[in-house]
Every structure is written in structure tokens, then in C-alpha cells.
Design a protein around this motif. Structure first.
Motif, PDB file in Angstrom:
ATOM      1  N   ALA A 176       3.817  17.101 -11.632  1.00  0.00           N
ATOM      2  CA  ALA A 176       4.359  15.745 -12.252  1.00  0.00           C
ATOM      3  C   ALA A 176       3.177  15.237 -11.459  1.00  0.00           C
ATOM      4  CB  ALA A 176       5.551  15.982 -11.062  1.00  0.00           C
ATOM      5  N   MET A 177       3.409  13.865 -12.365  1.00  0.00           N
ATOM      6  CA  MET A 177       1.957  12.740 -12.029  1.00  0.00           C
ATOM      7  C   MET A 177       2.565  11.314 -12.415  1.00  0.00           C
ATOM      8  SD  MET A 177      -1.021  11.011 -13.624  1.00  0.00           S
ATOM      9  CE  MET A 177      -0.066  11.656 -15.946  1.00  0.00           C
ATOM     10  N   ARG A 178       2.717  10.381 -11.769  1.00  0.00           N
ATOM     11  CA  ARG A 178       2.574   8.634 -11.916  1.00  0.00           C
ATOM     12  C   ARG A 178       1.422   7.857 -12.115  1.00  0.00           C
ATOM     13  NH1 ARG A 178       6.679  10.651 -14.319  1.00  0.00           N
ATOM     14  NH2 ARG A 178       9.073   9.870 -13.379  1.00  0.00           N
ATOM     15  N   GLU A 179       1.074   7.474 -12.367  1.00  0.00           N
ATOM     16  CA  GLU A 179       0.219   6.388 -12.883  1.00  0.00           C
ATOM     17  C   GLU A 179       0.486   4.553 -11.609  1.00  0.00           C
ATOM     18  OE1 GLU A 179      -2.290   6.504 -16.140  1.00  0.00           O
ATOM     19  OE2 GLU A 179      -2.937   8.264 -15.934  1.00  0.00           O
ATOM     20  N   HIS A 180       0.032   4.690 -11.482  1.00  0.00           N
ATOM     21  CA  HIS A 180      -0.355   2.526 -10.881  1.00  0.00           C
ATOM     22  C   HIS A 180      -0.955   1.578 -10.773  1.00  0.00           C
ATOM     23  CE1 HIS A 180       4.190   4.550  -8.975  1.00  0.00           C
ATOM     24  NE2 HIS A 180       3.280   5.865  -8.317  1.00  0.00           N
ATOM     25  N   THR A 234      -5.804  10.252  -6.629  1.00  0.00           N
ATOM     26  CA  THR A 234      -7.012   9.949  -7.312  1.00  0.00           C
ATOM     27  C   THR A 234      -7.098   8.584  -7.798  1.00  0.00           C
ATOM     28  OG1 THR A 234      -6.109  11.290  -9.333  1.00  0.00           O
ATOM     29  CG2 THR A 234      -7.236  11.974  -7.573  1.00  0.00           C
ATOM     30  N   GLY A 235      -8.406   7.990  -8.133  1.00  0.00           N
ATOM     31  CA  GLY A 235      -8.408   6.691  -8.589  1.00  0.00           C
ATOM     32  C   GLY A 235      -9.631   5.971  -8.366  1.00  0.00           C
ATOM     33  N   THR A 236      -9.565   4.407  -8.406  1.00  0.00           N
ATOM     34  CA  THR A 236      -9.966   3.264  -8.037  1.00  0.00           C
ATOM     35  C   THR A 236      -9.506   2.545  -7.462  1.00  0.00           C
ATOM     36  OG1 THR A 236     -10.219   2.033 -10.395  1.00  0.00           O
ATOM     37  CG2 THR A 236     -11.835   3.892  -9.831  1.00  0.00           C
ATOM     38  N   PHE A 276       0.980  -0.883  -0.062  1.00  0.00           N
ATOM     39  CA  PHE A 276       0.222  -0.022   0.322  1.00  0.00           C
ATOM     40  C   PHE A 276       0.813   0.868   0.316  1.00  0.00           C
ATOM     41  CE2 PHE A 276      -3.019  -3.160   1.598  1.00  0.00           C
ATOM     42  CZ  PHE A 276      -4.154  -2.879   1.123  1.00  0.00           C
ATOM     43  N   VAL A 277       2.092   1.036  -0.320  1.00  0.00           N
ATOM     44  CA  VAL A 277       3.440   2.082   0.580  1.00  0.00           C
ATOM     45  C   VAL A 277       3.777   2.454  -1.248  1.00  0.00           C
ATOM     46  CG1 VAL A 277       5.397   3.251   1.118  1.00  0.00           C
ATOM     47  CG2 VAL A 277       3.558   2.121   2.517  1.00  0.00           C
ATOM     48  N   PHE A 278       4.277   3.853  -1.387  1.00  0.00           N
ATOM     49  CA  PHE A 278       4.620   4.586  -2.543  1.00  0.00           C
ATOM     50  C   PHE A 278       5.641   5.261  -2.215  1.00  0.00           C
ATOM     51  CE2 PHE A 278       0.064   3.474  -3.936  1.00  0.00           C
ATOM     52  CZ  PHE A 278       0.399   3.000  -5.248  1.00  0.00           C
ATOM     53  N   ASP A 279       6.663   4.812  -3.286  1.00  0.00           N
ATOM     54  CA  ASP A 279       7.713   5.783  -2.919  1.00  0.00           C
ATOM     55  C   ASP A 279       7.980   6.819  -3.524  1.00  0.00           C
ATOM     56  OD1 ASP A 279      10.135   6.674  -2.782  1.00  0.00           O
ATOM     57  OD2 ASP A 279      11.525   4.981  -3.103  1.00  0.00           O
ATOM     58  N   LEU A 280       7.783   8.465  -3.445  1.00  0.00           N
ATOM     59  CA  LEU A 280       7.824   9.453  -3.884  1.00  0.00           C
ATOM     60  C   LEU A 280       8.785   9.867  -4.786  1.00  0.00           C
ATOM     61  CD1 LEU A 280       4.973  11.410  -1.162  1.00  0.00           C
ATOM     62  CD2 LEU A 280       4.568   9.597  -3.580  1.00  0.00           C
ATOM     63  N   ASP A 321      -8.023  -4.212  -6.361  1.00  0.00           N
ATOM     64  CA  ASP A 321      -7.091  -3.810  -7.359  1.00  0.00           C
ATOM     65  C   ASP A 321      -7.153  -2.229  -7.324  1.00  0.00           C
ATOM     66  OD1 ASP A 321      -6.946  -6.334  -8.434  1.00  0.00           O
ATOM     67  OD2 ASP A 321      -8.854  -6.836  -9.869  1.00  0.00           O
ATOM     68  N   LEU A 322      -5.838  -1.776  -6.859  1.00  0.00           N
ATOM     69  CA  LEU A 322      -5.697  -0.760  -7.075  1.00  0.00           C
ATOM     70  C   LEU A 322      -5.178   0.263  -8.140  1.00  0.00           C
ATOM     71  CD1 LEU A 322      -3.642  -0.098  -3.533  1.00  0.00           C
ATOM     72  CD2 LEU A 322      -5.858   0.162  -3.723  1.00  0.00           C
ATOM     73  N   ASP A 323      -5.932   1.323  -8.369  1.00  0.00           N
ATOM     74  CA  ASP A 323      -5.444   1.852 -10.180  1.00  0.00           C
ATOM     75  C   ASP A 323      -5.484   3.338 -10.046  1.00  0.00           C
ATOM     76  OD1 ASP A 323      -5.008   2.774 -12.604  1.00  0.00           O
ATOM     77  OD2 ASP A 323      -7.347   2.534 -13.310  1.00  0.00           O
ATOM     78  N   LEU A 324      -4.866   3.940  -9.901  1.00  0.00           N
ATOM     79  CA  LEU A 324      -3.972   4.759  -9.046  1.00  0.00           C
ATOM     80  C   LEU A 324      -3.366   5.991  -9.243  1.00  0.00           C
ATOM     81  CD1 LEU A 324      -3.710   4.237  -5.035  1.00  0.00           C
ATOM     82  CD2 LEU A 324      -6.146   5.107  -6.237  1.00  0.00           C
ATOM     83  N   ARG A 325      -3.532   7.652  -9.992  1.00  0.00           N
ATOM     84  CA  ARG A 325      -2.870   8.547  -9.814  1.00  0.00           C
ATOM     85  C   ARG A 325      -1.770   9.259  -8.730  1.00  0.00           C
ATOM     86  NH1 ARG A 325      -4.796  12.301 -14.493  1.00  0.00           N
ATOM     87  NH2 ARG A 325      -6.130  12.764 -12.878  1.00  0.00           N
ATOM     88  N   LEU A 326      -1.524   8.745  -8.526  1.00  0.00           N
ATOM     89  CA  LEU A 326      -0.736  10.449  -7.985  1.00  0.00           C
ATOM     90  C   LEU A 326       0.006  11.466  -8.415  1.00  0.00           C
ATOM     91  CD1 LEU A 326      -0.209   7.355  -7.071  1.00  0.00           C
ATOM     92  CD2 LEU A 326       1.944   8.201  -4.938  1.00  0.00           C
ATOM     93  N   GLU A 327      -0.307  12.968  -8.028  1.00  0.00           N
ATOM     94  CA  GLU A 327       0.057  13.667  -8.598  1.00  0.00           C
ATOM     95  C   GLU A 327       0.739  15.061  -7.741  1.00  0.00           C
ATOM     96  OE1 GLU A 327      -2.313  17.635 -11.160  1.00  0.00           O
ATOM     97  OE2 GLU A 327      -3.393  15.599 -10.821  1.00  0.00           O
ATOM     98  N   SER A 328       1.727  15.533  -8.141  1.00  0.00           N
ATOM     99  CA  SER A 328       2.096  16.435  -7.037  1.00  0.00           C
ATOM    100  C   SER A 328       1.430  18.182  -7.330  1.00  0.00           C
ATOM    101  CB  SER A 328       3.578  16.251  -6.998  1.00  0.00           C
ATOM    102  OG  SER A 328       5.040  17.378  -6.741  1.00  0.00           O
ATOM    103  N   VAL A 329       1.313  18.338  -6.006  1.00  0.00           N
ATOM    104  CA  VAL A 329       0.847  19.552  -5.913  1.00  0.00           C
ATOM    105  C   VAL A 329       1.009  20.038  -4.736  1.00  0.00           C
ATOM    106  CG1 VAL A 329      -1.296  18.639  -6.407  1.00  0.00           C
ATOM    107  CG2 VAL A 329      -1.015  18.892  -4.266  1.00  0.00           C
ATOM    108  N   SER A 330       1.177  22.444  -5.151  1.00  0.00           N
ATOM    109  CA  SER A 330       2.260  22.592  -4.313  1.00  0.00           C
ATOM    110  C   SER A 330       1.765  22.087  -1.915  1.00  0.00           C
ATOM    111  CB  SER A 330       1.532  24.088  -4.443  1.00  0.00           C
ATOM    112  OG  SER A 330       0.384  24.208  -3.792  1.00  0.00           O
TER     113      SER A 330
END
Length: 188
Positions: free
Chosen positions: A25-29, A68-70, A12-16, A53-62
Motif C-alpha cells: 500500500a502506498m500514498r504520496e504526500h 522515500t522522497g526528497t 511533519f507527522v503523517f496519519d497512517l 518542501d516535502l515530496d514523500l512516498r509512504l509505502e507499507s512493508v511487512s
């Protein structure tokens, strides 16, 4: 702080570090994550050992990282009307901000109001668990028109004839019923 709880080995942990902190900046996982313990209620839940089943988008904001995702998960349980077994699939949309340490959001919100980034790690498990549990139906049904059980005999109404009834005596008149019953040894 949550730094002592976040483990880089958790699925469940993502390395940023590869995402960076540049806003936009954005990454999909996409990944399947096993459920350690049953996740849900007595009547319906994601069973232990199932895969989310995780379908996530990690987006860097200020202020942090916007996730976001499902999440999709299999459900098992019982119909709230007829108690038949249920197997279903649940898909939940998620949108959550994880605040950077010392950001304005971090400084102006209480500890339990917003999720936080832990160094270079982001743990989505609490967000995923909350989203699934809150999306579970209060009364799961095997189908929307399930008639349920007969309140008197407990049999499935669907298996009983259409004219199935039970004679019910209004409890307010029950004492009078004794007057209509012959006593033992009395003439009729």
C-alpha cells in the motif's frame, strides 16, 4: 518510547490510518513545512521561518513504513573563502524505514538505530533534519572558482590587481634584518 512526543498537529507527522498495513500500500504526500528554528551550521543553514518542501512516498512493508522522497530547502549563509553572502537551494533524497512496534526490526534493533511508527502516527521531522544537516557543504562557496581573501591584508582577491603582493620576511631571517637597518644617529 516516542509516543509522548508525537503530535498529530505537527506538519511533519503523517496519519497512517489511510495507508493501512497491507504490504505494498502506498500514498504520496507533498507539503510545505515551516522551519521552527535555524537548521544548519554557522556558515550555511536553512533560516528560521523558511519552508521545507516535502515530496514523500509512504509505502507499507511487512516491518513498517518505508519513506522515500526528497526535501528541498532554501539556504543562506556566507562563502567560506570570501565571506560574501550566499543564497542557494538544497534538495536531498531520503529513504528510511520506520518500524512497527513489536516487529522483528523493532525487536532486533536498538532504540536509536531505526525510526519507529508511533501508533498510527509517523513523525518524519528527525529524518528530515538529519538529511538536511548532513547534506550541507562543509565549506560553502559563492562559486567554485572563488579566489577568497588575501591572507595578508584581508581584501577580496577578486577586487585586487593581478600583481597584488606583500613583502614577506621569513621569520627565521627576521633577526638579521635588524643588521641591515641603520640605527638612529648612525652614519650610512
Amino acid at each position: 518510547m516516542q509516543s509522548h512526543r508525537t503530535s498529530a498537529r505537527s506538519p511533519f507527522v503523517f496519519d497512517l490510518r489511510e495507508l493501512g498495513r497491507q504490504p505494498g500500500a502506498m500514498r504520496e504526500h507533498r507539503r510545505s513545512v515551516p522551519v521552527g528554528a535555524k537548521l544548519g551550521l554557522d556558515l550555511i543553514a536553512v533560516p528560521e521561518g523558511a519552508s521545507l518542501d516535502l515530496d514523500l512516498r509512504l509505502e507499507s512493508v511487512s516491518e513498517g513504513v518505508l519513506v522515500t522522497g526528497t526535501v528541498s530547502a532554501p539556504l543562506t549563509g556566507q562563502c567560506g573563502r570570501c565571506l560574501d553572502p550566499i543564497r542557494d537551494e538544497l534538495t536531498v533524497e531520503m529513504c528510511e524505514l520506520f518500524a512497527y512496534a513489536n516487529s522483528t526490526t523493532d525487536e532486533t534493533s536498538e532504540q536509536d538505530e531505526v525510526h519507529r511508527v508511533d501508533g498510527d502516527l509517523l513523525d518524519v521531522e528527525p529524518m528530515v533534519r538529519d538529511a538536511i544537516v548532513l547534506a550541507l557543504p562543509w565549506t560553502p562557496l559563492c562559486r567554485p572558482d572563488c579566489p577568497g581573501l588575501c591572507p595578508d591584508c584581508g581584501q577580496r582577491l577578486e577586487d585586487l590587481p593581478a600583481d597584488h603582493t606583500h613583502q614577506r620576511l621569513d621569520p627565521r631571517w627576521a633577526a638579521l634584518a635588524a643588521f641591515t637597518q641603520p640605527e638612529d644617529g648612525a652614519e650610512q
